[in-house]
Design an enzyme around this catalytic site. Sequence first.
Site, mmCIF file in Angstrom:
data_model
loop_
_atom_site.group_PDB
_atom_site.id
_atom_site.type_symbol
_atom_site.label_atom_id
_atom_site.label_comp_id
_atom_site.label_asym_id
_atom_site.label_seq_id
_atom_site.Cartn_x
_atom_site.Cartn_y
_atom_site.Cartn_z
ATOM 1 N N GLY A 120 0.813 -1.212 0.000
ATOM 2 C CA GLY A 120 0.000 0.000 0.000
ATOM 3 C C GLY A 120 0.846 1.260 0.000
ATOM 4 O O GLY A 120 2.019 1.240 -0.414
ATOM 5 N N ASP A 121 0.288 2.351 0.502
ATOM 6 C CA ASP A 121 0.988 3.638 0.416
ATOM 7 C C ASP A 121 2.328 3.619 1.152
ATOM 8 O O ASP A 121 3.338 4.093 0.626
ATOM 9 C CB ASP A 121 0.098 4.780 0.903
ATOM 10 C CG ASP A 121 -0.374 4.581 2.324
ATOM 11 O OD1 ASP A 121 -1.011 3.547 2.595
ATOM 12 O OD2 ASP A 121 -0.119 5.456 3.172
ATOM 13 N N GLY A 122 2.352 3.029 2.359
ATOM 14 C CA GLY A 122 3.606 2.971 3.126
ATOM 15 C C GLY A 122 4.664 2.184 2.375
ATOM 16 O O GLY A 122 5.814 2.629 2.214
ATOM 17 N N THR A 143 -4.325 -2.516 -1.178
ATOM 18 C CA THR A 143 -4.882 -2.045 0.096
ATOM 19 C C THR A 143 -6.392 -2.120 0.044
ATOM 20 O O THR A 143 -7.007 -1.784 -0.982
ATOM 21 C CB THR A 143 -4.489 -0.592 0.474
ATOM 22 O OG1 THR A 143 -5.381 -0.137 1.497
ATOM 23 C CG2 THR A 143 -4.575 0.381 -0.668
ATOM 24 N N ILE A 144 -6.971 -2.571 1.141
ATOM 25 C CA ILE A 144 -8.443 -2.607 1.165
ATOM 26 C C ILE A 144 -9.004 -1.191 1.215
ATOM 27 O O ILE A 144 -10.150 -0.968 0.874
ATOM 28 C CB ILE A 144 -8.983 -3.437 2.350
ATOM 29 C CG1 ILE A 144 -8.614 -2.817 3.697
ATOM 30 C CG2 ILE A 144 -8.538 -4.884 2.254
ATOM 31 C CD1 ILE A 144 -9.478 -3.316 4.842
ATOM 32 N N ASP A 145 -8.179 -0.222 1.640
ATOM 33 C CA ASP A 145 -8.686 1.154 1.803
ATOM 34 C C ASP A 145 -8.889 1.895 0.476
ATOM 35 O O ASP A 145 -9.556 2.914 0.438
ATOM 36 C CB ASP A 145 -7.711 1.981 2.655
ATOM 37 C CG ASP A 145 -7.700 1.549 4.109
ATOM 38 O OD1 ASP A 145 -8.426 0.607 4.458
ATOM 39 O OD2 ASP A 145 -6.955 2.161 4.899
ATOM 40 N N GLY A 188 -10.648 2.243 6.988
ATOM 41 C CA GLY A 188 -10.538 3.432 6.149
ATOM 42 C C GLY A 188 -9.914 4.529 6.986
ATOM 43 O O GLY A 188 -10.615 5.284 7.657
ATOM 44 N N GLU A 240 -13.225 4.205 10.236
ATOM 45 C CA GLU A 240 -12.419 4.330 11.462
ATOM 46 C C GLU A 240 -11.713 5.693 11.559
ATOM 47 O O GLU A 240 -11.444 6.171 12.654
ATOM 48 C CB GLU A 240 -11.379 3.208 11.530
ATOM 49 C CG GLU A 240 -10.396 3.259 10.363
ATOM 50 C CD GLU A 240 -9.372 2.139 10.341
ATOM 51 O OE1 GLU A 240 -9.257 1.386 11.311
ATOM 52 O OE2 GLU A 240 -8.669 2.032 9.309
ATOM 53 N N HIS A 291 -10.556 -6.567 11.420
ATOM 54 C CA HIS A 291 -9.742 -7.311 10.458
ATOM 55 C C HIS A 291 -10.505 -8.367 9.666
ATOM 56 O O HIS A 291 -9.943 -8.945 8.735
ATOM 57 C CB HIS A 291 -8.536 -7.923 11.170
ATOM 58 C CG HIS A 291 -7.552 -6.868 11.584
ATOM 59 N ND1 HIS A 291 -7.751 -6.074 12.679
ATOM 60 C CD2 HIS A 291 -6.393 -6.452 11.012
ATOM 61 C CE1 HIS A 291 -6.744 -5.216 12.788
ATOM 62 N NE2 HIS A 291 -5.910 -5.421 11.783
HETATM 63 O O1 F6P Z 1 -4.322 0.134 5.556
HETATM 64 C C1 F6P Z 1 -5.146 -0.950 5.697
HETATM 65 C C2 F6P Z 1 -5.655 -1.057 7.117
HETATM 66 O O2 F6P Z 1 -6.505 -2.167 7.124
HETATM 67 C C3 F6P Z 1 -6.347 0.197 7.636
HETATM 68 O O3 F6P Z 1 -7.616 0.361 7.172
HETATM 69 C C4 F6P Z 1 -6.245 -0.015 9.116
HETATM 70 O O4 F6P Z 1 -6.293 1.191 9.836
HETATM 71 C C5 F6P Z 1 -4.921 -0.654 9.251
HETATM 72 O O5 F6P Z 1 -4.627 -1.288 8.041
HETATM 73 C C6 F6P Z 1 -4.841 -1.610 10.413
HETATM 74 O O6 F6P Z 1 -3.547 -2.033 10.535
HETATM 75 P P1 F6P Z 1 -3.079 -3.131 11.582
HETATM 76 O O7 F6P Z 1 -3.438 -4.464 10.992
HETATM 77 O O8 F6P Z 1 -1.631 -2.934 11.659
HETATM 78 O O9 F6P Z 1 -3.809 -2.897 12.856
#
Ligand code: F6P
Length: 367
Positions: A120-122, A143-145, A188, A240, A291
Site C-alpha cells: 500500500g501507500d507505506g 490495500t483494502i482502503d 478506512g 475508522e 480485520h
Molecule cells: O491500511 C489498511 C488497514 O486495514 C487500515 O484500514 C487499518 O487502519 C490498518 O490497516 C490496520 O492495521 P493493523 O493491521 O496494523 O492494525
Amino acid sequence: MTKKRKILVVTGGGDCPGLNAVIRAIVKRSRKEANWSILGSMVAFNGVLKDPMEIKKLNNKAIAGIHVKGGTILRTTNKGNPFDFPYRDDDGNWKIKDRSDELISRIRDLGVEAVISIGGDGSQRISQDLYEKGLNIIGVPKTIDNDLSATDYTFGFRTAVQIATDAFDKLVTTAESHHRVLILEVMGRDAGWIALHTSIAGGAEVCLIPEIPYDINKVVNRINKRYTKGRGFANIVVAEGARPVNGLAVSTENQEVGSEHVRLGGIAYRLSAEMKNAGCKADIRETVLGHVQRGGTPIAFDRVLATLFGVKAFEMVLNREYGKMVTYRNNDICTAPLKEAVTAYNFVKTNGTMVNSARGIGISFGD
Ligand code: F6P
C-alpha cells in the site's frame, strides 16, 4: 548452463485479499520466458535482512492454487521499513535504524535483477525511496482502503466492501427487529471508500468518512427524524478515520515501535456516546468489523485484478520499467511513476459522483 535471471517478490504492510493471486501470476507469467527464477522475501523485506536470510523459492508447487487463498504465503508486517528498522539494543529497548543500504547490498548479493513490491501507500513510499537509492523496483498497489493515487482501484478493496456490506445487511434485520440504531465501524484511515460503498450498497441513513467531518447535532437530527417519524430503526456506517468538526480520529495512544501508522479504531463507541449526549432518543449498539475485512478469500473481481497486476509487473521487469507502479485506469492496466502514486492520497471527492449520488438517495454525511 546459463545463469538464471532472478526477481525478488515482497509483500509489505497490512495483508489484503488478492496478494497470493499477484504472486501466482508473476510466477506463471515468468514461466512463459526462458530462464527466470522467482524468489520471495519472507515477512516483507525482513527476510532479506535476517541471518540467515529467509527466502522462499516460488516454484510451481509453491504457487499451486493460491489465487483463491486470503493472506500472503510470503507473510507480511507493517513494521518492516528498512529506513526505520526496529531492533532491540543491548538493554532490550526498542530502537530504530536505517538498514536500507544493507538491504540493497544483500539483494544484489542474491543476484536479484529486480524487485516487485506488492504493498500500500507505506510500502510504495519505501519502494520509491529504494528506487532513488538505485534499486530496480516495481510497485503493485494493494490495500483494502483504496487510498493509493494513480490507480482507480487497488485489489482487495472490493472484497472488503463485500464483507462490510454482508455485515451491514445482517445489522439491518436486527436493527429493525429491535427498533434500534446500529453503528457499523469499517476500516478506512484516510479515505472513506469502504464506508461510502457499503452505505450505498446497504442503504445507510448516515455515512461518516474522514473527508467530511461530521456535526453530531446534524447526525442526531437525521437519526431522530428517521427513528421517530420514520421506520423506527436506522443504520449508520462510520469509517475508522472519521472525525467530528474540530475533532480528531479515535486512535490508540501508544504507537508500536517501527509501525507504519498510528492505530485507529473505536469511533463507533465515541459516536454512540456523542449521539446520546446530543439527545438521540434511540437505543444504540455498535459493531466494529475490524480485520474481518482483510481476511478470507478474494472475490472474483479482486482475483482478476490481482492476476492482471502480476502479469503486468513481470512484463515491466522485462521492459526494465523501474520506479513505476502497475495501475488500473479506465478499465485498463497501465503504469505510473511510483512518485505520482505516493505524493497524494486517493481521497473520496467530496463533490464527486459517489458522494453526490449517495446524497441523492438521502444518505447524510453529518454535514
Ligand atoms: O491500511 C489498511 C488497514 O486495514 C487500515 O484500514 C487499518 O487502519 C490498518 O490497516 C490496520 O492495521 P493493523 O493491521 O496494523 O492494525
